[in-house]
Design an enzyme around this catalytic site. Structure first.
Site, mmCIF file in Angstrom:
data_model
loop_
_atom_site.group_PDB
_atom_site.id
_atom_site.type_symbol
_atom_site.label_atom_id
_atom_site.label_comp_id
_atom_site.label_asym_id
_atom_site.label_seq_id
_atom_site.Cartn_x
_atom_site.Cartn_y
_atom_site.Cartn_z
ATOM 1 C CG ASP A 92 -0.280 -0.048 2.517
ATOM 2 O OD1 ASP A 92 0.830 0.497 2.622
ATOM 3 O OD2 ASP A 92 -0.848 -0.611 3.469
ATOM 4 C CB SER A 93 0.159 4.744 -0.759
ATOM 5 O OG SER A 93 -0.814 5.089 0.220
ATOM 6 N N GLY A 94 1.108 3.568 2.211
ATOM 7 C CA GLY A 94 1.500 4.042 3.540
ATOM 8 C C GLY A 94 0.569 5.118 4.064
ATOM 9 N N GLY A 95 -0.203 5.733 3.193
ATOM 10 C CA GLY A 95 -1.042 6.861 3.586
ATOM 11 C C GLY A 95 -2.138 6.493 4.569
ATOM 12 C CG PHE A 96 -5.847 3.346 5.357
ATOM 13 C CD1 PHE A 96 -7.056 4.029 5.337
ATOM 14 C CD2 PHE A 96 -5.728 2.230 6.170
ATOM 15 C CE1 PHE A 96 -8.129 3.599 6.126
ATOM 16 C CE2 PHE A 96 -6.791 1.793 6.955
ATOM 17 C CZ PHE A 96 -7.989 2.479 6.924
ATOM 18 N N GLY A 222 -11.674 4.154 -0.057
ATOM 19 C CA GLY A 222 -12.620 4.981 0.692
ATOM 20 C C GLY A 222 -13.883 4.273 1.136
ATOM 21 C CG ASP A 272 -6.567 -5.301 1.458
ATOM 22 O OD1 ASP A 272 -7.245 -4.568 0.720
ATOM 23 O OD2 ASP A 272 -6.159 -4.933 2.579
ATOM 24 C CB CYS A 310 -10.646 -27.320 5.709
ATOM 25 S SG CYS A 310 -9.304 -26.132 5.645
ATOM 26 C CB CYS A 312 -5.781 -25.707 6.287
ATOM 27 S SG CYS A 312 -6.418 -25.963 7.959
ATOM 28 C CB CYS A 315 -8.859 -29.213 8.640
ATOM 29 S SG CYS A 315 -9.619 -27.682 9.217
ATOM 30 C CG HIS A 344 -9.391 -23.269 9.228
ATOM 31 N ND1 HIS A 344 -9.807 -24.387 8.553
ATOM 32 C CD2 HIS A 344 -10.490 -22.470 9.360
ATOM 33 C CE1 HIS A 344 -11.103 -24.283 8.300
ATOM 34 N NE2 HIS A 344 -11.542 -23.130 8.780
HETATM 35 ZN ZN ZN Z 1 -8.725 -25.987 7.873
#
Ligand code: ZN
Length: 413
Positions: A92-96, A222, A272, A310, A312, A315, A344
């Site tokens: 990101d730009s760092g601004g937020f 925004g 994101d 799942c 992952c 799981c 997960h």
């Molecule tokens: Zn999982």
């Protein structure tokens, strides 16, 4: 510059599947980007994230600029090498972050003036400086510095000023980036502003789309500031309608499953949010049947995995809900249980977006949406029903006995 190839469109909604090729490989869109705040997703190794099929993560420029700092990052050869991540990276730009974390920030035409958290000295972040820092970090996608105002700001004049300034700052970012000669490996995205005001959004869209040949993609900024969801989706829809077909569209700061799938249906390609990883640290696991709060006593004797379907490691390697409940409620210092939920949740985000891509490719995306909502909610959020109806998907057809409720409709048990 990035290669962006449209592979398929949904026949009903505005959803699409595309292939984004950047300097660190291919990322299939739509995708969700996990946020690695300080050059790491808290508690996970890059290999663990990679193994879930994640090909694009987000680093916060503000945090990286403070620690390890630009000098260390430059010496390390950029953030990819520093954190051992060899897939794609967006900064990101760092601004937020600066506006939300700094004690005081004053926005002038030159840039954002803030108090250094180290020295207390006033420090200026200009559009050029933001781009230079992002050059040192070496992200495959870099973001323009924009003038950020809270989405609920009642002052229309201020929203208008911020929108117009964001266009001027985009021009400064483009100029600075072009001079650097890094366009082959680093791709600049513009950020559409204009708050919750359709007229201001439209003016911003017109001006930014005119600069299309100088940017690799567009973000919708925004939003996600606590605004009414029925306004949120209408602004997203307005933006995706006007943004060029041949550029990726990134909706910033969204991570709830329903927000992601509705946005994808409206034509969004990237998103994101810190939500899936942050909520994991509070013991909330995301599943297709809705989020599970593993701190609740009812999980103390629940010996099934979070989600048997799942893939992952948590799981598949036999960790039970009861075990996670035990770790989360009793051994707060023990990172293992928390880590596992984080892993997960990232897998869950990757699965719902991967499932959306498959469904769009197979021509079954409307069914995918209907199945998802039927499993995930007891009562459907009204705004989701409205948003999806606007792109031809009726979640509550005639004769349906599904309850529709105002607000989030989320079940958190
Ligand atoms: Zn999982």
């Amino acid at each position: 510059m990035a290669q962006f190839e449209l592979l398929a469109r949904c026949h009903t909604t505005r959803a699409r599947v595309s292939k984004l090729t950047l300097a660190h490989g291919v990322t299939m869109l739509p995708t969700f980007m996990p946020v690695a705040t300080q050059a790491a997703i808290k508690g996970l190794t890059p290999q663990q994230v990679d193994a879930l099929g994640v090909t694009l993560i987000l680093n916060n420029t503000y945090h990286l600029g403070l620690r390890p700092g630009i000098k260390v990052l430059s010496e390390a050869g950029g953030a990819h090498k520093f954190q051992g991540w060899n897939k794609n990276l967006l900064t990101d730009s760092g601004g937020f972050q600066l506006v939300s974390l700094s004690k005081f920030t004053t926005i002038t035409e030159e840039g954002a003036l803030f108090e250094s958290p180290f020295t207390g000295e006033p420090t200026m972040l200009t559009p050029e400086e933001s781009i230079s820092i992002q050059h040192a970090i070496g992200g495959d996608i870099i973001m323009q510095l924009d003038d950020v105002v809270a989405s609920l700001t009642p002052d229309r004049k201020r929203v208008e000023e911020a929108m117009e300034r964001s266009v001027r700052w985009l021009d400064r970012c483009i100029a600075h980036h072009t001079l650097s000669g890094r366009q082959d490996t680093q791709n600049l995205f513009a950020i559409v502003q204009g708050g919750l005001d359709f007229e201001l959004r439209d003016r911003c869209l017109t001006q930014m789309v005119e600069r299309k040949n100088s940017v690799a993609g567009f973000a919708i900024g925004g939003l996600s500031g606590g605004e009414e969801k029925d306004i949120f989706w209408q602004i997203v829809r307005q933006c995706t309608e006007k943004l060029p077909e041949d550029r990726p569209r990134y909706c910033m700061g969204i991570g709830f499953a329903e927000d992601l799938l509705v946005s994808v249906a409206l034509g969004v390609d990237m998103a994101d949010c810190v939500f899936p990883t942050r909520t994991a640290r509070f013991g909330v696991a995301l599943t297709h049947q809705g989020p599970l709060n593993l701190r609740l006593a009812k999980y103390a004797k629940d010996f099934q995995p979070i989600d048997a379907t799942c893939p992952c490691p948590t799981c598949t390697e036999g960790t039970s809900r009861a075990m996670l409940h035990h770790v989360i409620t009793r051994e707060t210092a023990a990172a293992h249980g928390k880590l596992s939920v984080t892993l997960h949740n990232i897998a869950f985000q990757a699965r719902i977006m991967g499932g959306a891509r498959d469904a769009i490719l197979n021509g079954t995306f409307p069914d995918y949406l209907r199945t998802f909502f039927a499993n995930y909610f007891d009562a459907y959020p009204e705004w989701c029903v409205n948003a999806l109806r606007s792109v031809g998907v009726d979640l509550v057809g005639e004769g349906s006995n599904v309850k529709v409720v105002p607000g989030s409709g989320a079940k958190w048990e």
